[in-house]
Design a protein around this motif. Structure first.
Motif, PDB file in Angstrom:
ATOM      1  N   GLU A 122       0.815  -1.205   0.000  1.00  0.00           N
ATOM      2  CA  GLU A 122       0.000   0.000   0.000  1.00  0.00           C
ATOM      3  C   GLU A 122       0.847   1.253   0.000  1.00  0.00           C
ATOM      4  O   GLU A 122       0.487   2.276  -0.543  1.00  0.00           O
ATOM      5  CB  GLU A 122      -0.921   0.012   1.226  1.00  0.00           C
ATOM      6  N   SER A 123       1.988   1.216   0.666  1.00  0.00           N
ATOM      7  CA  SER A 123       2.787   2.414   0.833  1.00  0.00           C
ATOM      8  C   SER A 123       3.706   2.682  -0.343  1.00  0.00           C
ATOM      9  O   SER A 123       4.374   3.700  -0.384  1.00  0.00           O
ATOM     10  CB  SER A 123       3.635   2.301   2.104  1.00  0.00           C
ATOM     11  N   GLY A 124       3.751   1.794  -1.285  1.00  0.00           N
ATOM     12  CA  GLY A 124       4.556   2.026  -2.475  1.00  0.00           C
ATOM     13  C   GLY A 124       5.850   1.249  -2.478  1.00  0.00           C
ATOM     14  O   GLY A 124       6.607   1.305  -3.440  1.00  0.00           O
ATOM     15  N   VAL A 125       6.171   0.537  -1.398  1.00  0.00           N
ATOM     16  CA  VAL A 125       7.405  -0.236  -1.357  1.00  0.00           C
ATOM     17  C   VAL A 125       7.312  -1.359  -2.371  1.00  0.00           C
ATOM     18  O   VAL A 125       6.324  -2.077  -2.444  1.00  0.00           O
ATOM     19  CB  VAL A 125       7.631  -0.806   0.058  1.00  0.00           C
ATOM     20  N   GLY A 126       8.347  -1.500  -3.162  1.00  0.00           N
ATOM     21  CA  GLY A 126       8.355  -2.547  -4.159  1.00  0.00           C
ATOM     22  C   GLY A 126       7.540  -2.216  -5.385  1.00  0.00           C
ATOM     23  O   GLY A 126       7.214  -3.110  -6.157  1.00  0.00           O
ATOM     24  N   SER A 127       7.174  -0.936  -5.583  1.00  0.00           N
ATOM     25  CA  SER A 127       6.319  -0.574  -6.709  1.00  0.00           C
ATOM     26  C   SER A 127       7.047   0.264  -7.730  1.00  0.00           C
ATOM     27  O   SER A 127       6.488   1.161  -8.329  1.00  0.00           O
ATOM     28  CB  SER A 127       5.081   0.185  -6.204  1.00  0.00           C
ATOM     29  N   GLY A 128       8.335   0.037  -7.916  1.00  0.00           N
ATOM     30  CA  GLY A 128       9.047   0.726  -8.980  1.00  0.00           C
ATOM     31  C   GLY A 128       9.645   2.028  -8.515  1.00  0.00           C
ATOM     32  O   GLY A 128      10.175   2.125  -7.401  1.00  0.00           O
ATOM     33  N   PRO A 129       9.537   3.083  -9.347  1.00  0.00           N
ATOM     34  CA  PRO A 129      10.187   4.354  -9.055  1.00  0.00           C
ATOM     35  C   PRO A 129       9.724   4.993  -7.764  1.00  0.00           C
ATOM     36  O   PRO A 129      10.442   5.768  -7.150  1.00  0.00           O
ATOM     37  CB  PRO A 129       9.807   5.209 -10.268  1.00  0.00           C
ATOM     38  N   SER A 133      13.365   2.716   0.270  1.00  0.00           N
ATOM     39  CA  SER A 133      13.910   1.712   1.163  1.00  0.00           C
ATOM     40  C   SER A 133      13.431   1.970   2.571  1.00  0.00           C
ATOM     41  O   SER A 133      13.297   3.111   2.987  1.00  0.00           O
ATOM     42  CB  SER A 133      15.441   1.756   1.116  1.00  0.00           C
ATOM     43  N   GLY A 134      13.136   0.922   3.295  1.00  0.00           N
ATOM     44  CA  GLY A 134      12.638   1.071   4.658  1.00  0.00           C
ATOM     45  C   GLY A 134      11.168   0.736   4.707  1.00  0.00           C
ATOM     46  O   GLY A 134      10.447   0.882   3.726  1.00  0.00           O
ATOM     47  N   PRO A 135      10.692   0.234   5.850  1.00  0.00           N
ATOM     48  CA  PRO A 135       9.306  -0.212   5.955  1.00  0.00           C
ATOM     49  C   PRO A 135       8.324   0.958   5.894  1.00  0.00           C
ATOM     50  O   PRO A 135       8.485   1.961   6.575  1.00  0.00           O
ATOM     51  CB  PRO A 135       9.271  -0.900   7.327  1.00  0.00           C
ATOM     52  N   GLY A 136       7.283   0.803   5.096  1.00  0.00           N
ATOM     53  CA  GLY A 136       6.192   1.760   5.093  1.00  0.00           C
ATOM     54  C   GLY A 136       6.514   3.102   4.503  1.00  0.00           C
ATOM     55  O   GLY A 136       5.794   4.056   4.740  1.00  0.00           O
ATOM     56  N   GLY A 137       7.587   3.226   3.728  1.00  0.00           N
ATOM     57  CA  GLY A 137       7.952   4.526   3.207  1.00  0.00           C
ATOM     58  C   GLY A 137       7.368   4.782   1.835  1.00  0.00           C
ATOM     59  O   GLY A 137       7.324   3.889   0.989  1.00  0.00           O
ATOM     60  N   THR A 138       6.887   6.007   1.597  1.00  0.00           N
ATOM     61  CA  THR A 138       6.362   6.384   0.293  1.00  0.00           C
ATOM     62  C   THR A 138       6.664   7.845   0.036  1.00  0.00           C
ATOM     63  O   THR A 138       6.832   8.631   0.979  1.00  0.00           O
ATOM     64  CB  THR A 138       4.851   6.117   0.198  1.00  0.00           C
ATOM     65  N   TYR A 139       6.745   8.207  -1.228  1.00  0.00           N
ATOM     66  CA  TYR A 139       7.002   9.591  -1.599  1.00  0.00           C
ATOM     67  C   TYR A 139       5.694  10.386  -1.659  1.00  0.00           C
ATOM     68  O   TYR A 139       4.594   9.836  -1.588  1.00  0.00           O
ATOM     69  CB  TYR A 139       7.714   9.657  -2.948  1.00  0.00           C
ATOM     70  N   ILE A 140       5.844  11.690  -1.849  1.00  0.00           N
ATOM     71  CA  ILE A 140       4.694  12.589  -1.809  1.00  0.00           C
ATOM     72  C   ILE A 140       3.710  12.321  -2.952  1.00  0.00           C
ATOM     73  O   ILE A 140       2.493  12.381  -2.747  1.00  0.00           O
ATOM     74  CB  ILE A 140       5.164  14.065  -1.810  1.00  0.00           C
ATOM     75  N   GLY A 141       4.229  12.027  -4.142  1.00  0.00           N
ATOM     76  CA  GLY A 141       3.339  11.802  -5.277  1.00  0.00           C
ATOM     77  C   GLY A 141       2.408  10.619  -5.101  1.00  0.00           C
ATOM     78  O   GLY A 141       1.184  10.758  -5.226  1.00  0.00           O
ATOM     79  N   ARG A 174      10.817  14.041   0.202  1.00  0.00           N
ATOM     80  CA  ARG A 174      10.045  13.719   1.395  1.00  0.00           C
ATOM     81  C   ARG A 174       9.700  12.234   1.391  1.00  0.00           C
ATOM     82  O   ARG A 174       9.269  11.697   0.368  1.00  0.00           O
ATOM     83  CB  ARG A 174       8.757  14.545   1.442  1.00  0.00           C
ATOM     84  N   VAL A 175       9.819  11.621   2.548  1.00  0.00           N
ATOM     85  CA  VAL A 175       9.476  10.212   2.701  1.00  0.00           C
ATOM     86  C   VAL A 175       8.475  10.093   3.850  1.00  0.00           C
ATOM     87  O   VAL A 175       8.743  10.545   4.968  1.00  0.00           O
ATOM     88  CB  VAL A 175      10.717   9.348   3.005  1.00  0.00           C
ATOM     89  N   ASP A 180       3.129   8.666   9.263  1.00  0.00           N
ATOM     90  CA  ASP A 180       2.802   9.819   8.428  1.00  0.00           C
ATOM     91  C   ASP A 180       1.587   9.535   7.542  1.00  0.00           C
ATOM     92  O   ASP A 180       0.722  10.395   7.357  1.00  0.00           O
ATOM     93  CB  ASP A 180       3.993  10.192   7.539  1.00  0.00           C
ATOM     94  N   VAL A 181       1.547   8.337   6.986  1.00  0.00           N
ATOM     95  CA  VAL A 181       0.408   7.959   6.145  1.00  0.00           C
ATOM     96  C   VAL A 181      -0.869   7.948   6.972  1.00  0.00           C
ATOM     97  O   VAL A 181      -1.910   8.434   6.542  1.00  0.00           O
ATOM     98  CB  VAL A 181       0.659   6.583   5.494  1.00  0.00           C
ATOM     99  N   ARG A 182      -0.783   7.414   8.180  1.00  0.00           N
ATOM    100  CA  ARG A 182      -1.945   7.428   9.081  1.00  0.00           C
ATOM    101  C   ARG A 182      -2.404   8.851   9.339  1.00  0.00           C
ATOM    102  O   ARG A 182      -3.594   9.180   9.249  1.00  0.00           O
ATOM    103  CB  ARG A 182      -1.570   6.758  10.407  1.00  0.00           C
TER     104      ARG A 182
END
Length: 249
Positions: A122-129, A133-141, A174-175, A180-182
């Motif tokens: 859900e957070s974008g890990v393993g989804s390409g660009p 790295s790191g659990p639960g991390g996603t960029y702003i876009g 930003r990561v 943060d997602v919550r």
């Protein structure tokens, strides 16, 4: 229009104002705004009102708590212009807004029940660009896309203290981690519920401090109370408006 607006007992502006804690100028302003029907005039030019004007004032003041000043004014203007259907349309729109607010509250409560730690997928890990790295991390876009908002909105929320993303040391991007997602999801739902940023910030701060969502329970209870109060106020306003409509026949 039916009955003669100037028939019956004559009332002075102060007679209308006194019973509602208003100034005589407020009564005159209401007349000029079309909330009250036009007043009669004495040979010396003084305004005179009747029981019909008193009923109009009661109806308007009863409509305001449920519909707001602007909509209550539009309702009374329409009635006084003989456009009852237009008045009913304004009332229907207010009820539709109240129903929408109730649905939003339900959505917030559902979101709180569903706010579990975001999974890696859900957070974008393993989804390409977009992956970080790191659990639960996603960029702003990706996060903005998931919430259906613009990245600029997330930056605004960050400035207001609603979210606190870290910066990727390599890219400076930003990561957003799971917390943060919550917080972003909570902010999104509460904004939909009509809360201002300055009202949301202390709630999220309490969530962080407490390590959970319990602090929001009081806010949700207050939200329920405000919606119920609006609903009852609409009933009271409808009753007074019906009296006024009957008086106009």
């Amino acid at each position: 229009m039916g009955r003669n607006l100037q028939s019956g007992e004559r009332l002075r502006p102060v007679d209308l104002a006194r019973g509602h804690g208003l100034s005589t100028q407020a009564v005159r302003n209401y007349e000029e705004a079309g909330i009250l029907p036009p007043a009669g005039r004495t040979p010396h030019g003084y305004r005179t009102y009747t029981s019909l004007h008193a009923a109009a004032l009661r109806a308007f003041l009863a409509l305001v708590p449920g519909h707001g000043h602007q909509t209550a004014t539009a309702i009374m203007r329409a009635v006084n212009q003989g456009a009852a259907e237009e008045a009913f349309r304004h009332i229907d729109e207010s009820h539709a807004q109240l129903l929408d607010d109730r649905r939003t509250l339900q959505a917030v409560e559902n979101a709180l029940r569903d706010l579990e730690p975001t999974t890696a997928s859900e957070s974008g890990v393993g989804s390409g660009p977009a992956a970080v790295s790191g659990p639960g991390g996603t960029y702003i876009g990706p996060l903005a896309d998931k919430l259906g908002i613009r990245p600029a909105t997330l930056r605004k929320w960050e400035h207001a203290g609603l979210v606190r993303p870290r910066r990727d040391p390599l890219t400076g991007y930003r990561v957003y981690d799971q917390a943060d997602v919550r917080d972003a999801r909570l902010a999104h739902q509460l904004r939909r519920g009509g809360y201002l940023l300055e009202q949301i910030a202390p709630l999220i701060a309490q969530v962080r401090a407490a390590g959970g969502l319990e602090p929001l329970e009081a806010a949700l209870c207050d939200w329920h109370g405000r919606l119920s109060a609006r609903g009852r106020a609409m009933l009271t306003g409808a009753a007074e408006l019906e009296v006024y409509l009957r008086e106009r026949r």
